[in-house]
Motif scaffolding. Structure first.
Motif, mmCIF file in Angstrom:
data_model
loop_
_atom_site.group_PDB
_atom_site.id
_atom_site.type_symbol
_atom_site.label_atom_id
_atom_site.label_comp_id
_atom_site.label_asym_id
_atom_site.label_seq_id
_atom_site.Cartn_x
_atom_site.Cartn_y
_atom_site.Cartn_z
ATOM 1 N N ARG A 7 0.833 -1.214 0.000
ATOM 2 C CA ARG A 7 0.000 0.000 0.000
ATOM 3 C C ARG A 7 0.862 1.257 0.000
ATOM 4 N N VAL A 8 1.930 1.218 0.787
ATOM 5 C CA VAL A 8 2.839 2.365 0.813
ATOM 6 C C VAL A 8 3.491 2.554 -0.549
ATOM 7 N N MET A 9 3.878 1.446 -1.164
ATOM 8 C CA MET A 9 4.573 1.548 -2.437
ATOM 9 C C MET A 9 3.648 2.001 -3.565
ATOM 10 N N ARG A 10 2.354 1.818 -3.408
ATOM 11 C CA ARG A 10 1.433 2.360 -4.410
ATOM 12 C C ARG A 10 1.474 3.885 -4.418
ATOM 13 N N VAL A 11 1.651 4.471 -3.234
ATOM 14 C CA VAL A 11 1.796 5.929 -3.161
ATOM 15 C C VAL A 11 3.135 6.346 -3.772
ATOM 16 N N VAL A 12 4.182 5.599 -3.468
ATOM 17 C CA VAL A 12 5.495 5.899 -4.037
ATOM 18 C C VAL A 12 5.443 5.813 -5.562
ATOM 19 N N TYR A 13 4.776 4.784 -6.064
ATOM 20 C CA TYR A 13 4.649 4.617 -7.510
ATOM 21 C C TYR A 13 3.912 5.802 -8.122
ATOM 22 N N ALA A 14 2.825 6.237 -7.476
ATOM 23 C CA ALA A 14 2.065 7.383 -7.972
ATOM 24 C C ALA A 14 2.921 8.648 -7.975
ATOM 25 N N ALA A 15 3.723 8.829 -6.899
ATOM 26 C CA ALA A 15 4.603 9.993 -6.840
ATOM 27 C C ALA A 15 5.642 9.933 -7.957
ATOM 28 N N ASP A 16 6.180 8.750 -8.207
ATOM 29 C CA ASP A 16 7.124 8.552 -9.302
ATOM 30 C C ASP A 16 6.464 8.932 -10.631
ATOM 31 N N GLN A 17 5.261 8.415 -10.881
ATOM 32 C CA GLN A 17 4.551 8.699 -12.133
ATOM 33 C C GLN A 17 4.405 10.192 -12.383
ATOM 34 N N TRP A 18 3.764 10.874 -11.433
ATOM 35 C CA TRP A 18 3.415 12.264 -11.712
ATOM 36 C C TRP A 18 4.605 13.204 -11.586
ATOM 37 N N ALA A 19 5.492 12.946 -10.642
ATOM 38 C CA ALA A 19 6.622 13.862 -10.455
ATOM 39 C C ALA A 19 7.513 13.883 -11.695
ATOM 40 N N PHE A 20 7.745 12.727 -12.300
ATOM 41 C CA PHE A 20 8.530 12.712 -13.538
ATOM 42 C C PHE A 20 7.805 13.452 -14.656
ATOM 43 N N ILE A 21 6.499 13.218 -14.787
ATOM 44 C CA ILE A 21 5.735 13.902 -15.830
ATOM 45 C C ILE A 21 5.767 15.405 -15.605
#
Length: 423
Positions: free
Chosen positions: A305-319
């Protein structure tokens, strides 16, 4: 755009394109091509594989894995906005947009499924047969009349991991989804009487300041929590609900915000914080993926669950970082950009088949890794370039490779000298 509805001053004046988004689109497609070269080498399952397995490539592949297609859908949505506004300015409605998108996307999708993609499936079956101990896969009954079996879904190509369903679109799933999203958008424009772009004003107000970095991450985390575990990404269109929630949202976001100068300026202001967050999130996600890369490694549910937030942060922050740095620095038009803006689509259509076919035959030569990879990349670049050069020279037949015929300079001059038409 209609002048009836009020719009904030921050909405940019109408123009045919945004050069920064053109550069980003070209770069994103280029990264995607390199990513698929990498798929030939990483331990992950793919159509064909090299004899050189490079496990250390995994963290590098993870650098673009969460966001590259999402970025492409966002940029495609922005391009569709400029197209829709162009039709509207000429008094043409959503039907013209739907027709234009269908003409541009359906021919290469169908041609790709029945001509471009079959070699990928052929060599996937070939290598599977070799893995099962068949000495001469090419002479096997399983590959006799391959194209007919492929086109009629009668190959019965199954193993312990499942069956290969044909005809298939493989990497051209992006084209299929983009066509469906474009038609859905045209329908929404028709239902709202062309007022859909006004929602861009709402987004602009909601995403002021740091909200442009925070709220999209919240949204991406929520859909990942709610849908990702239940709907694994399959690219099969009808069961791909997490992918639709992600990709169609990005497409709509690009469409609604393409003309917002306020958001463009905010992306520029937040580009460095976004980049720092992106790199941090990538490091955490890549470390997590590396730690649990084995098939039997099962992380705790709380960690997931924590890593789903990390993944989302990775997605949008790079974009967000890419859009910010692009808006700041990628504003110069060049002949190379004009060439590649049209060329990247046929590049995309052809590239994976070139990689699969060339990779399959290169693997038989047992070359050193550096030589094999260099030849594979060079062959892919040359093959993509040749595809585009052929497509731009065959008139309307170029549509099947993603190139619409361009008017000759003489016709453009003649059109420019004609008197304006009556409204």
């Amino acid at each position: 755009m209609s002048t009836d509805a009020a719009s904030p001053a921050s909405l940019a004046a109408p123009s045919a394109r945004r050069i920064d988004l053109d550069w980003i689109r070209v770069g994103a497609f280029g990264l995607l091509i390199l990513y698929h070269v990498g798929m030939f080498y990483v331990p992950w399952d793919w159509h064909v594989k090299s004899g050189h397995e490079v496990e250390a490539l995994e963290p590098i592949m993870q650098l673009t894995n969460p966001w590259r297609l999402t970025l492409l859908f966002l940029v495609s949505g922005a391009a569709t906005r400029f197209m829709a506004d162009s039709f509207s300015a000429r008094g043409r409605g959503p039907g013209s947009l739907a027709g234009s998108r269908t003409l541009r996307l359906l021919p290469p999708l169908l041609f790709g499924m029945f001509v471009i993609v079959p070699p990928q499936s052929y060599y996937e079956v070939w290598e599977a047969l070799r893995g099962l101990g068949v000495a001469d896969p090419a002479g096997s009954p399983w590959l006799n009349d391959f194209w007919i079996k492929y086109a009629t879904a009668s190959g019965n190509w199954c193993d312990a991991d499942g069956c290969l369903t044909t005809p298939t679109w493989n990497h051209l799933w992006f084209v299929a989804y983009l066509l469906v999203y474009s038609l859905l958008l045209a329908g929404l424009l028709a239902l709202t009487g062309g007022r859909l772009p006004a929602l861009g004003v709402v987004l602009e107000r909601a995403l002021k300041g740091w909200g442009l970095l925070v709220w999209p991450i919240v949204f991406l985390a929520l859909i990942r929590w709610a849908l990702a575990a239940r709907f694994e990404i399959t690219h099969d269109l009808v069961e791909d609900w997490y992918n639709h929630a992600l990709s169609f949202s990005a497409f709509l976001f690009g469409f609604l915000t393409a003309r917002s100068d306020s958001l463009r300026q905010t992306f520029i202001r937040l580009r460095w914080p976004a980049l720092m967050l992106a790199l941090t999130a990538w490091a955490v996600w890549a470390a997590y993926a590396w730690q649990y890369r084995a098939d039997d490694a099962v992380p705790a549910e709380a960690l997931r669950r924590v890593m789903r937030v990390v993944y989302a942060a990775d997605q949008w922050a790079f974009i967000a970082a890419i859009l910010g740095f692009g808006a700041k620095h990628l504003n110069r038009d060049t002949p190379l950009l004009r060439y590649l803006t049209i060329g990247v689509f046929p590049f995309y259509i052809a590239h994976q088949t070139i990689i699969v076919v060339a990779g399959h035959h290169l693997a038989k030569l047992n070359l050193p890794l550096a030589a094999e990879a260099s030849i594979l990349i060079g062959t892919t670049v040359i093959g993509c370039w040749a595809t585009y050069e052929i497509a731009r020279r065959i008139g309307w037949f170029g549509l099947v490779l993603g190139v619409r015929p361009q008017p000759s300079p003489r016709l453009e001059v003649q059109a420019a000298n004609l008197p304006p038409r009556a409204a």
